[in-house]
Structures are given as structure tokens and as C-alpha cells.
Motif scaffolding. Structure first.
Motif, PDB file in Angstrom:
ATOM      1  N   ALA A  50      -7.015  10.333   3.827  1.00  0.00           N
ATOM      2  CA  ALA A  50      -5.752   9.986   3.176  1.00  0.00           C
ATOM      3  C   ALA A  50      -6.075   9.253   1.879  1.00  0.00           C
ATOM      4  N   LEU A  51      -5.238   9.457   0.892  1.00  0.00           N
ATOM      5  CA  LEU A  51      -5.392   8.759  -0.376  1.00  0.00           C
ATOM      6  C   LEU A  51      -4.376   7.622  -0.410  1.00  0.00           C
ATOM      7  N   VAL A  52      -4.884   6.415  -0.495  1.00  0.00           N
ATOM      8  CA  VAL A  52      -4.029   5.222  -0.446  1.00  0.00           C
ATOM      9  C   VAL A  52      -4.190   4.459  -1.750  1.00  0.00           C
ATOM     10  N   GLN A  53      -3.060   4.112  -2.370  1.00  0.00           N
ATOM     11  CA  GLN A  53      -3.079   3.374  -3.630  1.00  0.00           C
ATOM     12  C   GLN A  53      -2.759   1.908  -3.374  1.00  0.00           C
ATOM     13  N   ALA A  54      -3.629   1.042  -3.899  1.00  0.00           N
ATOM     14  CA  ALA A  54      -3.412  -0.403  -3.860  1.00  0.00           C
ATOM     15  C   ALA A  54      -3.568  -0.889  -5.289  1.00  0.00           C
ATOM     16  N   LEU A  96       0.846  -1.197   0.000  1.00  0.00           N
ATOM     17  CA  LEU A  96       0.000   0.000   0.000  1.00  0.00           C
ATOM     18  C   LEU A  96       0.878   1.242   0.000  1.00  0.00           C
ATOM     19  N   LYS A  97       0.414   2.294  -0.709  1.00  0.00           N
ATOM     20  CA  LYS A  97       1.168   3.540  -0.797  1.00  0.00           C
ATOM     21  C   LYS A  97       0.258   4.713  -0.453  1.00  0.00           C
ATOM     22  N   MET A  98       0.738   5.584   0.428  1.00  0.00           N
ATOM     23  CA  MET A  98       0.021   6.827   0.690  1.00  0.00           C
ATOM     24  C   MET A  98       0.453   7.812  -0.395  1.00  0.00           C
ATOM     25  N   VAL A  99      -0.527   8.341  -1.144  1.00  0.00           N
ATOM     26  CA  VAL A  99      -0.182   9.221  -2.254  1.00  0.00           C
ATOM     27  C   VAL A  99      -0.648  10.661  -2.026  1.00  0.00           C
ATOM     28  N   GLY A 100      -1.363  10.918  -0.924  1.00  0.00           N
ATOM     29  CA  GLY A 100      -1.784  12.283  -0.649  1.00  0.00           C
ATOM     30  C   GLY A 100      -2.862  12.350   0.403  1.00  0.00           C
ATOM     31  N   THR A 101      -3.356  13.588   0.675  1.00  0.00           N
ATOM     32  CA  THR A 101      -4.448  13.809   1.620  1.00  0.00           C
ATOM     33  C   THR A 101      -5.424  14.811   1.015  1.00  0.00           C
ATOM     34  N   ILE A 102      -6.661  14.715   1.452  1.00  0.00           N
ATOM     35  CA  ILE A 102      -7.669  15.719   1.089  1.00  0.00           C
ATOM     36  C   ILE A 102      -8.517  15.986   2.326  1.00  0.00           C
ATOM     37  N   THR A 110      -5.276   5.335  13.175  1.00  0.00           N
ATOM     38  CA  THR A 110      -5.477   6.140  14.374  1.00  0.00           C
ATOM     39  C   THR A 110      -5.272   7.625  14.121  1.00  0.00           C
ATOM     40  N   LYS A 111      -4.435   7.959  13.152  1.00  0.00           N
ATOM     41  CA  LYS A 111      -4.153   9.370  12.893  1.00  0.00           C
ATOM     42  C   LYS A 111      -3.693   9.542  11.454  1.00  0.00           C
ATOM     43  N   ILE A 112      -4.174  10.639  10.835  1.00  0.00           N
ATOM     44  CA  ILE A 112      -3.742  10.973   9.479  1.00  0.00           C
ATOM     45  C   ILE A 112      -3.123  12.362   9.531  1.00  0.00           C
ATOM     46  N   SER A 113      -1.882  12.459   9.081  1.00  0.00           N
ATOM     47  CA  SER A 113      -1.239  13.765   8.965  1.00  0.00           C
ATOM     48  C   SER A 113      -0.895  13.993   7.497  1.00  0.00           C
ATOM     49  N   GLU A 114      -0.310  15.125   7.208  1.00  0.00           N
ATOM     50  CA  GLU A 114       0.008  15.466   5.831  1.00  0.00           C
ATOM     51  C   GLU A 114       1.034  14.514   5.214  1.00  0.00           C
ATOM     52  N   ASN A 115       1.905  13.929   6.061  1.00  0.00           N
ATOM     53  CA  ASN A 115       3.010  13.109   5.548  1.00  0.00           C
ATOM     54  C   ASN A 115       2.903  11.617   5.855  1.00  0.00           C
ATOM     55  N   GLU A 116       1.965  11.211   6.758  1.00  0.00           N
ATOM     56  CA  GLU A 116       1.913   9.794   7.113  1.00  0.00           C
ATOM     57  C   GLU A 116       0.564   9.404   7.693  1.00  0.00           C
ATOM     58  N   ILE A 117       0.344   8.097   7.699  1.00  0.00           N
ATOM     59  CA  ILE A 117      -0.838   7.505   8.325  1.00  0.00           C
ATOM     60  C   ILE A 117      -0.324   6.625   9.463  1.00  0.00           C
ATOM     61  N   GLU A 118      -0.837   6.829  10.675  1.00  0.00           N
ATOM     62  CA  GLU A 118      -0.458   5.990  11.819  1.00  0.00           C
ATOM     63  C   GLU A 118      -1.515   4.903  11.994  1.00  0.00           C
ATOM     64  N   ILE A 119      -1.035   3.673  12.228  1.00  0.00           N
ATOM     65  CA  ILE A 119      -1.910   2.498  12.266  1.00  0.00           C
ATOM     66  C   ILE A 119      -1.585   1.669  13.499  1.00  0.00           C
ATOM     67  N   GLU A 137       3.978   6.054   4.987  1.00  0.00           N
ATOM     68  CA  GLU A 137       4.487   7.401   4.727  1.00  0.00           C
ATOM     69  C   GLU A 137       4.150   7.838   3.302  1.00  0.00           C
ATOM     70  N   LEU A 138       4.040   9.137   3.133  1.00  0.00           N
ATOM     71  CA  LEU A 138       3.704   9.717   1.832  1.00  0.00           C
ATOM     72  C   LEU A 138       4.787   9.356   0.823  1.00  0.00           C
ATOM     73  N   GLN A 139       4.357   8.846  -0.331  1.00  0.00           N
ATOM     74  CA  GLN A 139       5.287   8.480  -1.400  1.00  0.00           C
ATOM     75  C   GLN A 139       5.390   9.640  -2.373  1.00  0.00           C
ATOM     76  N   GLU A 140       6.579  10.146  -2.561  1.00  0.00           N
ATOM     77  CA  GLU A 140       6.790  11.244  -3.510  1.00  0.00           C
ATOM     78  C   GLU A 140       6.633  10.710  -4.926  1.00  0.00           C
ATOM     79  N   SER A 141       5.963  11.471  -5.775  1.00  0.00           N
ATOM     80  CA  SER A 141       5.786  11.036  -7.160  1.00  0.00           C
ATOM     81  C   SER A 141       7.067  11.262  -7.946  1.00  0.00           C
ATOM     82  N   LYS A 142       7.374  10.343  -8.822  1.00  0.00           N
ATOM     83  CA  LYS A 142       8.600  10.438  -9.650  1.00  0.00           C
ATOM     84  C   LYS A 142       8.230  11.041 -10.984  1.00  0.00           C
ATOM     85  N   LYS A 143       8.759  12.227 -11.260  1.00  0.00           N
ATOM     86  CA  LYS A 143       8.451  12.885 -12.537  1.00  0.00           C
ATOM     87  C   LYS A 143       9.664  13.029 -13.366  1.00  0.00           C
TER      88      LYS A 143
END
Length: 180
Positions: free
Chosen positions: A121-125, A107-113, A146-155, A174-180
Motif C-alpha cells: 500500500a502507498l501511504v502518504q504522511a 495518514l492517507k492511503m493513496v494507492g497500491t502496487i 493485517t490486510k491490504i486491499s485495493e481500497n483500504e488497509i485493515e489495522i 481508506e483509499l483517498q481519491e485524488s482531487k483534479k
């Protein structure tokens, strides 16, 4: 015939002279070895007395064997009674969330809204992106966000320990930086 006698006499003379040389060298070596043997004194140290072997008698025939499986079960039951960590087993009848079928490592955290003052949190599977919030279950170990912040999800995950008790452990996505 004369030549033959001459040749045999020369051959006899050569053999005699060579044999005389061989004897003198051998005699010289033998006499040197005898002299050396007389000068060398052989010292043989005394051997110490061997230690007396005292056999050990095992007198615990009536007690429990140390590797008996029943003994291990008794110890595990005692540890379970003492642990009292207060973590209940996961509810097997609870409805499973979509991300509980994926292990956390894929699983990858790709962002928050944020919607209506709730942070998601936006999670990509695989190739699908899911919206999750605090309280959502995620991962194969009954992990609860348990907690969502801008950079990570705590579980908090529930896992079995070596004694067979349920325990909680912390995990993060943790938030995964996109590769451009």
C-alpha cells in the motif's frame, strides 16, 4: 370688598357641594362592601397532620467506605484477573517503523502496487509517500497492518482500556481519491 365676599361665598358653595358628593359616593361604596362581606363565607380547609420524621442511623461504621480508593483497586485487580483477553503489552524494545510516529488520522492511503506477488500500500504522511505491506506497524497505537486491499488497509491497534488492560481494536485507512 364686595367682590371679595362674592368670590369667597362662591368658593364656599363649591367646596360644600363637592364635599357632599364625595361623602355620598364613599358611603355607597362602604355599604356595598359591608353587604358583600356578609354574603361571602370563608372556608379554611383543615391541615393534615405532618408526617413524623424518623431519623436513619448508619450502622456500617466498621465496614469499608463505598468511596475508598482501596476498594476500587481491589475491584480493578479482580476484573484484570478475570479478563484474560490474551493481549500482551507492546514490546518497548522493538524497533519502530517510520509511520509509527504519525497518528492514523493524518495518514492517507493513496494507492497500491504489487511487487513479486506481494501487495504494497502507498501511504502518504506529510508530503512523503511510504510503501507498506502486511505486518508493518503504523500509527501511534502500535497498529499492525493485517490486510491490504485495493481500497483500504485493515489495522489492529493495541490500546489500554479503562481497567488498565491491553486490548485490540480494528482501524482502517481508506483509499483517498485524488482531487483534479
Amino acid at each position: 370688598m364686595m367682590k371679595m365676599i362674592f368670590r369667597s361665598s362662591v368658593l364656599l358653595l363649591a367646596v360644600t357641594s363637592l364635599s357632599a358628593c364625595g361623602d355620598s359616593e364613599e358611603t355607597e361604596i362602604r355599604s356595598w362592601m359591608e353587604a358583600e362581606r356578609k354574603e361571602i363565607k370563608v372556608i379554611v380547609p383543615k391541615l393534615s397532620e405532618p408526617k413524623v420524621y424518623v431519623p436513619f442511623s448508619y450502622d456500617a461504621k466498621g465496614s469499608t467506605e463505598p468511596f475508598d480508593p482501596a476498594k476500587l483497586l481491589v475491584v480493578l485487580a479482580r476484573l484484570k484477573a478475570q479478563s484474560g483477553n490474551g493481549v500482551d503489552a507492546p514490546d518497548p524494545n522493538r524497533r519502530q517503523d517510520a509511520l509509527e510516529s504519525f497518528p492514523l488520522d493524518i495518514l492517507k492511503m493513496v494507492g497500491t502496487i504489487e511487487k513479486n506477488k506481494v501487495v504494497y500500500a502507498l501511504v502518504q504522511a506529510d508530503k512523503t509517500v511510504y510503501q507498506v505491506k502486511a505486518g508493518t506497524y503504523i500509527g501511534q497505537n502500535t497498529g499492525k497492518i493485517t490486510k491490504i486491499s485495493e481500497n483500504e488497509i485493515e489495522i489492529k491497534e493495541k490500546v489500554l482500556d479503562a481497567a488498565g488492560d491491553w486490548t485490540e481494536r480494528d482501524a482502517k485507512l481508506e483509499l483517498q481519491e485524488s482531487k483534479k
